[in-house]
Design a protein around this motif. Structure first.
Motif, PDB file in Angstrom:
ATOM      1  N   ARG A  76     -55.120 -67.148  20.026  1.00 40.87           N
ATOM      2  CA  ARG A  76     -56.334 -66.432  19.633  1.00 40.87           C
ATOM      3  C   ARG A  76     -57.398 -67.416  19.129  1.00 40.87           C
ATOM      4  N   ALA A  77     -56.967 -68.398  18.350  1.00 45.77           N
ATOM      5  CA  ALA A  77     -57.895 -69.425  17.871  1.00 45.77           C
ATOM      6  C   ALA A  77     -58.471 -70.213  19.044  1.00 45.77           C
ATOM      7  N   ARG A  78     -57.613 -70.616  19.943  1.00 48.55           N
ATOM      8  CA  ARG A  78     -58.079 -71.352  21.132  1.00 48.55           C
ATOM      9  C   ARG A  78     -59.057 -70.501  21.933  1.00 48.55           C
ATOM     10  N   ASN A  79     -58.723 -69.248  22.152  1.00 52.33           N
ATOM     11  CA  ASN A  79     -59.588 -68.366  22.936  1.00 52.33           C
ATOM     12  C   ASN A  79     -60.916 -68.094  22.249  1.00 52.33           C
ATOM     13  N   ALA A  80     -60.948 -68.233  20.925  1.00 53.82           N
ATOM     14  CA  ALA A  80     -62.194 -68.066  20.171  1.00 53.82           C
ATOM     15  C   ALA A  80     -63.023 -69.352  20.170  1.00 53.82           C
ATOM     16  N   GLY A  81     -62.533 -70.381  20.855  1.00 56.97           N
ATOM     17  CA  GLY A  81     -63.294 -71.624  20.982  1.00 56.97           C
ATOM     18  C   GLY A  81     -63.044 -72.648  19.897  1.00 56.97           C
ATOM     19  N   MET A  82     -62.006 -72.430  19.099  1.00 59.20           N
ATOM     20  CA  MET A  82     -61.706 -73.400  18.045  1.00 59.20           C
ATOM     21  C   MET A  82     -61.038 -74.631  18.649  1.00 59.20           C
ATOM     22  N   TRP A  83     -61.266 -75.760  18.001  1.00 63.26           N
ATOM     23  CA  TRP A  83     -60.582 -76.993  18.380  1.00 63.26           C
ATOM     24  C   TRP A  83     -59.296 -77.058  17.569  1.00 63.26           C
ATOM     25  N   ILE A  84     -58.208 -77.470  18.213  1.00 57.73           N
ATOM     26  CA  ILE A  84     -56.903 -77.475  17.559  1.00 57.73           C
ATOM     27  C   ILE A  84     -56.432 -78.919  17.375  1.00 57.73           C
ATOM     28  N   GLY A  85     -56.008 -79.234  16.143  1.00 52.42           N
ATOM     29  CA  GLY A  85     -55.479 -80.555  15.836  1.00 52.42           C
ATOM     30  C   GLY A  85     -54.053 -80.472  15.332  1.00 52.42           C
TER      31      GLY A  85
ATOM     32  N   GLY B 287     -52.456 -75.263  26.056  1.00 52.47           N
ATOM     33  CA  GLY B 287     -52.827 -75.692  27.395  1.00 52.47           C
ATOM     34  C   GLY B 287     -53.134 -77.178  27.472  1.00 52.47           C
ATOM     35  N   THR B 288     -53.337 -77.802  26.333  1.00 51.22           N
ATOM     36  CA  THR B 288     -53.572 -79.237  26.276  1.00 51.22           C
ATOM     37  C   THR B 288     -53.143 -79.745  24.898  1.00 51.22           C
ATOM     38  N   ALA B 289     -52.592 -80.941  24.875  1.00 51.31           N
ATOM     39  CA  ALA B 289     -52.135 -81.506  23.599  1.00 51.31           C
ATOM     40  C   ALA B 289     -53.346 -81.950  22.779  1.00 51.31           C
ATOM     41  N   PRO B 290     -53.268 -81.814  21.468  1.00 54.79           N
ATOM     42  CA  PRO B 290     -54.381 -82.243  20.618  1.00 54.79           C
ATOM     43  C   PRO B 290     -54.666 -83.735  20.730  1.00 54.79           C
ATOM     44  N   ARG B 291     -55.894 -84.091  20.390  1.00 59.04           N
ATOM     45  CA  ARG B 291     -56.304 -85.496  20.315  1.00 59.04           C
ATOM     46  C   ARG B 291     -56.594 -85.894  18.865  1.00 59.04           C
ATOM     47  N   LEU B 292     -56.606 -84.896  17.977  1.00 53.54           N
ATOM     48  CA  LEU B 292     -56.904 -85.147  16.570  1.00 53.54           C
ATOM     49  C   LEU B 292     -55.678 -84.858  15.715  1.00 53.54           C
ATOM     50  N   PHE B 293     -55.575 -85.603  14.616  1.00 54.63           N
ATOM     51  CA  PHE B 293     -54.428 -85.493  13.728  1.00 54.63           C
ATOM     52  C   PHE B 293     -54.903 -85.636  12.290  1.00 54.63           C
ATOM     53  N   ARG B 294     -54.392 -84.759  11.433  1.00 54.24           N
ATOM     54  CA  ARG B 294     -54.649 -84.900  10.000  1.00 54.24           C
ATOM     55  C   ARG B 294     -53.304 -85.004   9.289  1.00 54.24           C
TER      56      ARG B 294
END
Length: 192
Positions: free
Chosen positions: A50-59, A92-99
């Motif tokens: 749902r977050a991805r579909n709302a256009g959020m970037w995922i880390g 659908g794709t692995a993150p590129r950002l990490f915290r």
């Protein structure tokens, strides 16, 4: 001239907060970066999608939220790699950002993350929602943001969700917009 700041939210997806956060961001026409804990994503895949579909970037925020500086390199790598796999499958794709959890990092943690193709992202402004800050305090913290900066918030706190509309309104009056985090610099830039 418009500047950009990165609104970031850690520790999700969370059944108590993610849906409300997404609604607040959507109502304000904003996108944000959500640093997901791998085991939470595995437990709540619909919320992540749902977050991805709302256009959020995922880390990537590790698998189980440990202080990575206290783990062996092998254990740190496993925390990040396992999360990459789950988030990649769900997103659908692995993150590129990490915290790193708690912002605890060092050369070994950064090296392991880089070896997995991850850019480490910390923050310039801490909302202190994790310490019990109320909505007014969170809004006040966001008022310290300047062009290119990143703010730390969390998905699960009602005070944070309540602050989001006010943060977005205050940013607009200062000609700042929520943007994405540039993978090369870790700074906020225009969203894509």
């Amino acid at each position: 001239m418009t500047g950009y700041v990165a609104l970031t939210f850690d520790d999700g997806p969370d059944p108590a907060g993610t849906a409300a956060l997404l609604a607040a961001l959507r109502a304000g026409g904003a996108r944000a970066t959500l640093f997901a804990i791998g085991r939470n994503a595995r437990s709540h895949p619909r919320l992540l999608r749902r977050a991805r579909n709302a256009g959020m970037w995922i880390g990537n925020h590790s698998w189980s939220h440990p202080d990575l500086t206290r783990l062996t390199p092998a254990r740190t790598r496993a925390e990040l790699r396992r999360t990459q796999a789950v988030l990649g499958r769900l997103n659908g794709t692995a993150p590129r950002l990490f915290r790193p959890p708690y912002g605890e990092t060092g050369d070994a943690v950064r090296s392991i993350a880089a070896g997995l193709g991850l850019t480490e992202v910390l923050w310039d402004v801490d909302s202190r929602d994790w310490a019990g800050a109320d909505a007014d305090e969170i809004v006040a913290a966001a008022e310290r943001l300047t062009d290119g900066q990143v703010i730390l918030m969390h998905e699960r706190y009602p005070a944070t969700i309540a602050a989001v509309p006010r943060i977005l309104a205050a940013l607009r009056t200062r000609n700042l917009r929520p943007g994405r985090i540039d993978e090369a610099t870790g700074r906020a830039v225009a969203g894509e």
